[in-house]
Enzyme design. Structure first.
Site, PDB file in Angstrom:
ATOM      1  CB  SER A 762      -0.969  -0.045   1.183  1.00 61.52           C
ATOM      2  OG  SER A 762      -2.007   0.879   1.034  1.00 61.52           O
ATOM      3  CG  ASP A 836      -6.750  -2.430  -4.067  1.00 57.59           C
ATOM      4  OD1 ASP A 836      -7.456  -1.905  -3.176  1.00 57.59           O
ATOM      5  OD2 ASP A 836      -5.516  -2.457  -4.019  1.00 57.59           O
ATOM      6  CG  HIS A 870      -5.578  -2.677  -0.066  1.00 57.87           C
ATOM      7  ND1 HIS A 870      -4.914  -2.036  -1.093  1.00 57.87           N
ATOM      8  CD2 HIS A 870      -4.987  -2.250   1.085  1.00 57.87           C
ATOM      9  CE1 HIS A 870      -3.969  -1.258  -0.588  1.00 57.87           C
ATOM     10  NE2 HIS A 870      -3.989  -1.380   0.727  1.00 57.87           N
TER      11      HIS A 870
END
EC number: 3.4.21.-
Length: 938
Positions: A762, A836, A870
């Site tokens: 991330s 995601d 994610h």
């Protein structure tokens, strides 16, 4: 009501690609204790040691005789045919030494009964198969829905429930297995009745075609372990899109069900009725972050209504079922402490195409427990215009809760600045309270006025409550002492400090259970007449965290340390108060607490600490989850970057490694940047050298088994002092922090200067790409997972940046590694979930960044994981990610081949790879989770 539970394998998240923990308030809203139902004394979540206390959860190799580095080199790429075509085909498995750790059976989750005399062992499976993720799902208004089961998609579950009695001496009685439900059942939302005699939980069984079964509500007798369906009719199913069910007394539950008359889902028109139109002809200023999974058209709105609409029913043990209220999109059902009223929250049209359902129009009503409407507490309009500035909030009433020390009194907060953090006003927030049914038209009473943003309340009784306020921009945080029902006592500030200053954190008040099943601040009685509470703190020091429990005089501020963690070998924390079976003040000599204890080499275990002798009794005896790494080396190290800022990191070395004999190792640096307002705060030590090194399924620590040194979580502080914006010097501070980390591991002789790789997830992936662009001399290669690389695609803010692209154009451009793709010459591996759901990190970010890299001949590889969001969850996906990562490290770090001219390999290496076997990357749809987490849902 649901009890909270302890996720014992805290390791799964502690090192598994998580950001640096957020800085905590000085006296933050207290940790929610075990067994705490939703009626809590605090009205806002607090960062805590127990971030893994949940109520629905996810889901041996011998040591090598060779030195670790030699063993890794010997294995090399044995699992891989290095022919590129082989590297582009299907799902792959990492080396066995990594597989064995990832496939270790998960530990159970614990849940204590309300009276703390019984413990549930909630059993879990290992990683789910990809087929679970491949089930159809609807992406609507920021929510991902399994239409077959009418619940959130990808919901993890338990596989079994065992009950143990907790004896007075701390030992566990024999296990009683809950039985009666179908074989292969998936269990969720396990909650205790208030008297602890029954359990409620949902059961679903997948169909033969692998589609999800609908959820049925079951109850179990705790003494016998016998379970049965609550509803006699087989046609009544749970609707668990938002709330699911709640106990209203010891024999009745309020349940969200699928309306019996619902029918088939709406069909998408083959021909649209018209164009998709959005309008701002009133010239409103509407700035929103990059949300995902939003509604796209009227059909989506109809589908959202179809799945999210519930019929509330009261269901009793005798089989009585009573529908109450009309069908609606109910998001929260909350009985009053005396069980006479219901606070019912719902959302309604008009919906929005630019914000998720947490910002849809929201109505909060008060009903009797039998479903009769009493009054409307608020009806908030659509909130598309919440400013992006940090600390901005929704207009109108918010944080509406039952006061836990009263039978039926409400409290809430209302903003005075229109919700805009940039507006200067005093007071900024006002906290109100009133009875459920005001008498003779009485108006709400002002409880407290605040100049910062309201951050929660901890209740005790009519003479004591703690109110918290904070302001992110300055990191200022305050704790007020108030006397809620005594008008002659003025509020006073108890603590006023910076939330970044962890060394001065006094801890959080411990909570106790009341006879109504709510939780309030525990008062402790000594020989004198003073008022004492218990403050449970992490005890941050320059040598690491040393948790403590203080007896605190609320009137004088004096404190006595009655318990503290061992400093030399162990890391211990206070988990919960166990001696709260009766109302009133707790005698100090009868105090009993639950603690956890762990070390660098010993797994976390749970203990009872019993006063006055402070006798310690061990409750659990969990085995080491990966004995092959039991003798790994761990050290918290301190070093300094060139501007004088003190930095810290955790250094891990493989078992059996001797730097004097084995020489420097290949090293993987894994981190996540954080923003600070002061150099002093940035340099403070967070964490403990004695914590057990938990290894999650995608943790960088897995490469200890491959002979790598791991530098985990080196602090990457981005500092903006005073009025300075931290991100205006992002690249400069990022590079100097990374330089200091790399130089330190080389100086220690544990890392080869030409074999240091960098990685992150991330915002850590964003960091990785920037470091390869701006500090190529430091790292041989990089691994970037689920990142965002072009900040012009998140123009209304990202992370903690609340300026827009047009307000800080240079900062957005300079921070974006996409804009520096031409500078990246070192090998970079990009991995992204195809679906995601995180705000800002669309799959498109990795896709377009890869194209930019490929366009400049960069040695790069893109892996798109089908069905993953994610974070990655399916076993096939995780194993493939580990294979890709190991291949990258072996090829471009261990072998040193990253020194090869990138232009010569660009044509063969910069291929797009799908984990399914080479398919084109798929742009991830936008997603945003509902603003509040479901009860009992991980």
């Amino acid at each position: 009501m649901s009890s909270l539970t302890i996720l014992l394998q805290r390791a799964c998240l502690r090192f598994a690609l998580l950001p640096v923990p957020p800085l905590r308030a000085p006296l933050r809203p207290p940790r929610r204790p075990l067994g705490l139902p939703r009626r809590s004394a605090m009205s806002s979540s607090a960062a805590s040691r127990l971030s893994h206390i949940v109520a629905a959860a996810g889901g041996a190799a011998g040591e090598s005789s060779e030195p670790p580095a030699a063993a890794a080199a010997a294995s090399g790429l044995a699992q891989e045919d290095d022919d590129l075509s082989s590297a582009m085909m299907g799902y792959r498995l990492p080396p066995k030494e990594i597989q064995d750790i990832v496939d270790a059976p998960p530990l159970p989750v614990l849940s204590f009964s309300p009276s703390k005399d019984k413990i549930l062992f909630l059993k879990r499976r290992a990683l789910p198969p990809l087929s679970d993720l491949a089930k159809p799902e609807e992406k609507l208004a920021g929510v991902r829905i399994d239409g077959y089961s009418n619940t959130r998609s990808r919901m993890s579950f338990y596989t079994g429930i065992g009950i143990h009695k907790l004896m007075d001496d701390g030992t566990l009685g024999p296990e009683k297995v809950v039985h009666g439900y179908p074989e292969g059942a998936r269990i969720n939302f396990v909650t205790w009745s208030q008297d602890g005699r029954h359990l409620s939980f949902s059961v679903r069984v997948d169909e033969e075609d692998n589609t999800s079964g609908k959820l049925r509500l079951w109850i179990a007798d705790v003494e016998s372990g016998e379970a049965r369906p609550l509803f006699k009719s087989p046609e009544i199913y749970l609707n668990a899109i938002f709330d699911s069910f709640v106990w209203v007394n010891n024999s009745t539950l309020l349940v969200c069900t699928i309306p019996l008359s619902r029918g088939a889902p709406p069909q998408k028109p083959s021909v649209p009725s018209g164009p998709k139109i959005q309008s701002n002809e009133t010239s409103n200023v509407v700035q929103v972050r990059t949300f995902q999974d939003l509604l796209k058209d009227e059909y989506d709105a109809d589908l959202f209504d179809y799945y999210a609409t519930s019929q509330l029913v009261l269901a009793s043990f005798d089989g009585t079922v009573k529908p109450i209220g009309p069908p609606a999109v109910y998001t929260s059902i909350d009985p009053s402490p005396d069980d006479k009223y219901l606070m019912i929250s719902s959302i309604h049209r008009p919906y929005s195409y630019i914000v998720p359902c947490g910002r849809f129009p929201k109505k909060v009503e008060l009903w009797t427990v039998d479903g009769e409407f009493i009054r409307e507490l608020c009806d908030l309009p659509l909130a598309e215009d919440i400013p992006i500035a940090t600390s901005s909030v929704r207009k109108g009433k918010r944080s509406i809760y039952w006061r836990p020390d009263k039978p039926a009194m409400l409290y809430w907060v209302e903003t005075q600045d229109g919700g805009d953090a940039k507006v200067e006003v005093s007071p900024r927030d006002i906290v109100y309270m009133e009875n459920a049914e005001p008498i003779n038209g009485e108006q709400p009473e002002i409880l407290h006025k605040l100049d910062l943003r309201y951050a929660g309340t901890s209740w005790c009784d009519e003479s004591l409550a703690l109110v918290y306020e904070s302001w992110y921009k300055t990191r200022k945080t305050r704790t007020w002492v108030i006397s809620p029902d005594k008008k002659d006592v003025s509020p006073r500030i108890l603590f006023d400090r910076s939330s970044e200053d962890v060394y001065s954190d006094p801890g959080s008040p411990m909570l106790r259970r009341t006879a109504m099943g709510t939780y309030v601040i525990a008062k402790v009685k000594k020989q004198d007449e003073n008022t004492y509470i218990l403050l449970n703190g992490m005890g941050a020091t320059p040598e690491g965290n040393v948790p403590f429990l203080d007896l605190f005089d609320i009137n004088t501020g004096s404190k006595e340390r009655i318990w503290q963690s061992d400093k030399e070998k162990y890391y211990e924390t206070v988990v919960a108060l166990m001696s709260d079976k009766t109302d009133g003040e707790l005698p100090l000599e009868k105090l009993k607490i639950l603690t956890s204890k762990e070390s660098k080499t010993e797994n976390t275990q749970y203990y009872l600490q019993i006063w006055p002798e402070k006798k310690q009794v061990q409750i659990t005896d969990f085995p080491h989850p990966y004995p092959q790494l039991a003798s790994l080396y761990k050290e918290m190290i301190r070093y300094q970057r060139k501007d004088g800022v003190q930095l810290t990191a955790t250094l891990y070395l493989p078992p059996g490694y001797d730097p004097s004999q084995d020489g420097p190792l290949p090293c993987l640096v894994w981190s996540y940047p954080g923003e600070f307002k002061s150099k002093d705060a940035a340099g403070q030590v967070r964490g403990s050298p004695n914590e057990f090194p938990g290894i999650g399924a995608t943790s960088p620590l897995l490469w200890l088994a491959r002979g790598f040194a791991i530098l985990s979580g080196p602090t990457i502080p981005i500092i903006g002092e005073g009025d300075e914006e931290a991100n205006d010097r992002y690249v400069e501070q990022l590079v100097t922090s990374a330089e200091a980390a790399a130089e330190e591991v080389v100086r220690r002789g544990v890392a080869h200067p030409d074999k240091i790789a960098v990685g992150g997830h991330s915002y850590g992936a964003f960091m990785t790409a920037n470091l390869l662009a701006h500090a190529p001399h430091l790292f041989c290669c990089g691994i970037a997972r689920s990142g965002a690389y072009n900040r012009t695609l998140t123009p209304f803010g990202f992370q903690n940046e609340d300026r827009t692209l047009w307000e800080a154009t240079n900062t957005y451009v300079e921070m974006s590694p996409f804009m520096s793709a031409n500078k990246i010459k070192k090998p970079i591996l990009l991995i992204h979930g195809e679906q995601d759901n995180n705000s800002g990190t669309l799959t498109m970010q990795s896709d377009r960044f890869f194209n930019a890299l490929k366009g400049h001949g960069a040695l790069s590889r893109l892996v798109i994981l089908p069905f993953e969001s994610h974070g990655y969850s399916a076993r096939e996906s995780i194993m493939h990610v580990l294979w890709e990562t190991d291949r990258w490290l072996q090829k471009y770090c261990l072998s040193g081949s990253s020194k090869t001219d990138s232009d010569s390999v660009a044509d063969t290496e910069n291929k797009t790879v799908s984990a399914s076997g080479g398919g084109a990357p798929c742009e991830g749809p936008e997603a945003e989770g509902f603003s509040s987490m479901q009860r009992s849902l991980l």
